[in-house]
Design an enzyme around this catalytic site. Structure first.
Site, PDB file in Angstrom:
ATOM      1  N   HIS A   1      -7.916   8.533   3.997  1.00  0.00           N
ATOM      2  CA  HIS A   1      -6.454   8.544   3.928  1.00  0.00           C
ATOM      3  C   HIS A   1      -5.824   9.607   4.819  1.00  0.00           C
ATOM      4  O   HIS A   1      -4.695  10.024   4.592  1.00  0.00           O
ATOM      5  CB  HIS A   1      -5.994   8.635   2.472  1.00  0.00           C
ATOM      6  CG  HIS A   1      -6.256   7.364   1.735  1.00  0.00           C
ATOM      7  ND1 HIS A   1      -5.467   6.245   1.874  1.00  0.00           N
ATOM      8  CD2 HIS A   1      -7.274   7.003   0.916  1.00  0.00           C
ATOM      9  CE1 HIS A   1      -5.968   5.268   1.148  1.00  0.00           C
ATOM     10  NE2 HIS A   1      -7.064   5.701   0.565  1.00  0.00           N
TER      11      HIS A   1
ATOM     12  N   HIS B   1       0.844  -1.198   0.000  1.00  0.00           N
ATOM     13  CA  HIS B   1       0.000   0.000   0.000  1.00  0.00           C
ATOM     14  C   HIS B   1       0.872   1.237   0.000  1.00  0.00           C
ATOM     15  O   HIS B   1       1.842   1.334   0.757  1.00  0.00           O
ATOM     16  CB  HIS B   1      -0.914   0.014   1.223  1.00  0.00           C
ATOM     17  CG  HIS B   1      -2.058   0.975   1.095  1.00  0.00           C
ATOM     18  ND1 HIS B   1      -1.890   2.350   1.115  1.00  0.00           N
ATOM     19  CD2 HIS B   1      -3.389   0.762   0.942  1.00  0.00           C
ATOM     20  CE1 HIS B   1      -3.068   2.938   0.983  1.00  0.00           C
ATOM     21  NE2 HIS B   1      -3.996   2.005   0.876  1.00  0.00           N
TER      22      HIS B   1
END
Length: 568
Positions: free
Chosen positions: A321, A220
């Protein structure tokens, strides 16, 4: 010979060969390709009907008969096709697909029915394999209820709960967290598997996670998806036969999409949200769908492209995020990921079979209970905008398109993650994870969800009523969701974990099943979704072309499977 009209037959036993049905309120039409029954020898349960002692029910012992028979169901499956059959379940598995009844007095019986057989009426119902969601952020356990009640029976992903890392990334990091999540999995009527953190430049930290029990490793960008990390992760995966999933570098800090594709070195990888709104090289991560070694999936917020898609994404992205709207760079980061041109192209690339899978991205830019709905809304939008696929042209049905789309959340994620020997399709020998739907509610609200041959959830009426159907009817857990019956679900682990004494010491109650064959999968293995077009994205306008063809479609202003089915 006695005759019956098609209408009367369908009302009694469900549709047969050549009959057509509409899926929910979409423009998608299915046609029955084959019926396994023998006309005049159908089995059906009820007062004055066939499955009675000495008639459709024989005298065989339990070892010779089905534990459960689903009668006269219309199977809709990427592998089995669109066929009408009785389905026999035994020992939690799909035993036989064919013709049920009493072989002592009926011809052609392949599924004997006896005193030890339970019956589920499939007349007029659609039967599908349980869905597989391969992009789960394990943020809260309540997701499992939502997914199960939508027809999903397998959830794969990473996380540890509402931790900041899990909000953003699908990683269950390190042996301690992995073991705790394996222990937690015992409590749920859901097949579960976990991804470890794949971002490391040396193999040791990754190998210990695979040995601890993860079924794959997740790269990621929020942990730093550099070419070195990609190469190291894939090297470990090849050695230990687990899948790698990747969320690539939106900011292009450590390279561009070409850099990342080069770091794959032709090795198999599952690219998450390959369009890019969910994250990945801006603006052209979508190029990855053209690679033979890349297994691309979508997450459901961009599915399908509608007039609301762009507006809802920015705030969603800021929260997921950990970005600050007061910081200009954070806002620019978010805006770089939301592009109407690539989202529109994603619709078309699903319809042509270039995108192979659908998933949720649960609570982290995705809705866990909407994988199935969003898949069929996309199929409907493409039918309306693009017409029949070439494979369906002139047939008056959408059978191929329907097989293509159902594969995206059943068999293809199963193949990708090495669990297709257990789940993902309606095939003899596989776990009996099955979902029954009324055609009018197909893809929206299932009637029954079976886990390992036992009913785990259902739309159920008032428990104090004199019959099962009075309002309020809502989804409730059934007996397969309680006690030791949870063993009808499995926990997927790595092959290394099965040999690890530390995993055995956990004394887990659900069966452990090892993933296999993860590293040899290619795009060509994706059922009905193996297209590899050459993709070009204009860096200024974001316009997408596939094999030179411009990919453009309008956003939908209205969708089926929406407000007609939901008051709230």
């Amino acid at each position: 010979m006695a005759k019956i009209t098609r209408r009367a037959y369908a009302e009694m036993f469900g549709p047969t060969t050549g009959d057509k049905l509409r899926l929910a309120d979409t423009e998608l039409i299915i046609e029955v390709e084959k019926d396994y029954t023998i006309y005049g020898e159908e089995v059906k349960f009820g007062g004055g009907k066939v499955i009675r002692d000495g008639m459709g029910q024989g005298q065989q012992l339990a070892a010779e008969i089905a534990d459960t028979i689903i009668t006269n169901a219309l199977i809709v499956d990427a592998v089995a096709g669109i066929v009408k059959a009785d389905v026999g379940l035994k020992d939690g598995r799909i035993w036989k697909i064919g013709k049920g009844g009493n072989p002592d007095i009926q011809p052609g019986v392949t599924i004997p029915v006896g005193a030890g057989t339970e019956v589920i009426a499939g007349e007029g119902m659609i039967l599908t394999a349980g869905g597989i969601d391969s992009h789960i952020h394990w943020i809260c356990p309540q997701q499992i209820d939502e997914a199960l009640m939508s027809g999903v029976t397998t959830m794969l992903g990473g996380g540890t709960g509402p931790a900041t890392g899990t909000y953003a990334t699908t990683c269950t990091p390190g042996p301690w967290h992995i073991h705790r999540m394996l222990e937690a999995a015992d409590a749920f009527p859901m097949n579960m598997g976990f991804f470890g953190k794949g971002n490391a430049s040396l193999p040791g930290p990754l190998k210990e996670q695979v040995e601890a029990g993860v079924i794959g490793l997740k790269l990621h960008e929020d942990w730093g998806t550099t070419p070195a990390a990609i190469d190291n992760c894939l090297t470990v995966a090849d050695e230990m036969d687990v899948q790698v999933a990747i969320h690539t570098d939106t900011l292009n800090e450590s390279g561009f999409v070409e850099t990342t594709l080069a770091a794959f070195k032709g090795r198999t990888i599952h690219t998450f949200h390959t369009e890019g709104a969910g994250g990945g090289h801006a603006p052209d991560i979508i190029k990855a769908v053209g690679q033979a070694n890349v297994l691309p999936s979508s997450t459901n917020p961009t599915r399908p492209y509608t007039v609301n898609t762009i507006d809802e994404h920015l705030d969603m992205l800021m929260v997921c995020h950990h970005l600050d709207p007061a910081i200009a760079e954070d806002v620019a980061f978010a805006e770089s990921r939301i592009r109407r041109e690539t989202i529109a192209a994603e619709d078309i690339l699903h319809d042509t079979g270039a995108f192979s899978m659908m998933s949720s991205d649960s609570q982290a830019m995705g809705r866990v209970g909407e994988v199935v709905i969003r898949t069929w809304q996309t199929a409907h939008k493409m039918k309306v905008q693009r017409g029949a696929l070439a494979e369906d042209a002139g047939k008056g049905n959408d059978n191929f398109r329907i097989k293509r789309y159902i594969a995206k959340y059943t068999i293809n994620p199963a193949i990708t993650h090495g669990i297709a020997h257990v789940v993902g399709s309606i095939e003899e020998g596989k776990l009996a994870d099955l979902v029954l739907w009324k055609p009018a509610f197909f893809g929206v609200k299932p009637s029954l969800i079976l886990k390992g041959g036992m009913i785990a959830a259902a739309a159920m009426g008032d428990a104090n009523a004199s019959i099962p159907t009075p309002q309020p009817v809502h989804y409730r857990p059934m007996f397969g969701s309680y006690g030791k019956a949870l063993k009808t679900s499995v926990t997927f682990v790595s092959q290394a974990a099965l040999a690890n004494p530390a995993v055995a010491a956990l004394q887990l109650s659900k069966p452990l099943v090892a993933v296999q064959g993860c590293r040899t999968v290619q795009k060509a293995d994706m059922v009905h979704n193996g297209a590899t077009p050459a993709i070009d994205v204009d860096p200024e306008t974001y316009v997408v072309r596939a094999d030179g063809e411009l990919l453009v479609c309008e956003p939908a202003s209205e969708l089926p499977m929406a407000q007609r089915y939901f008051l709230f």
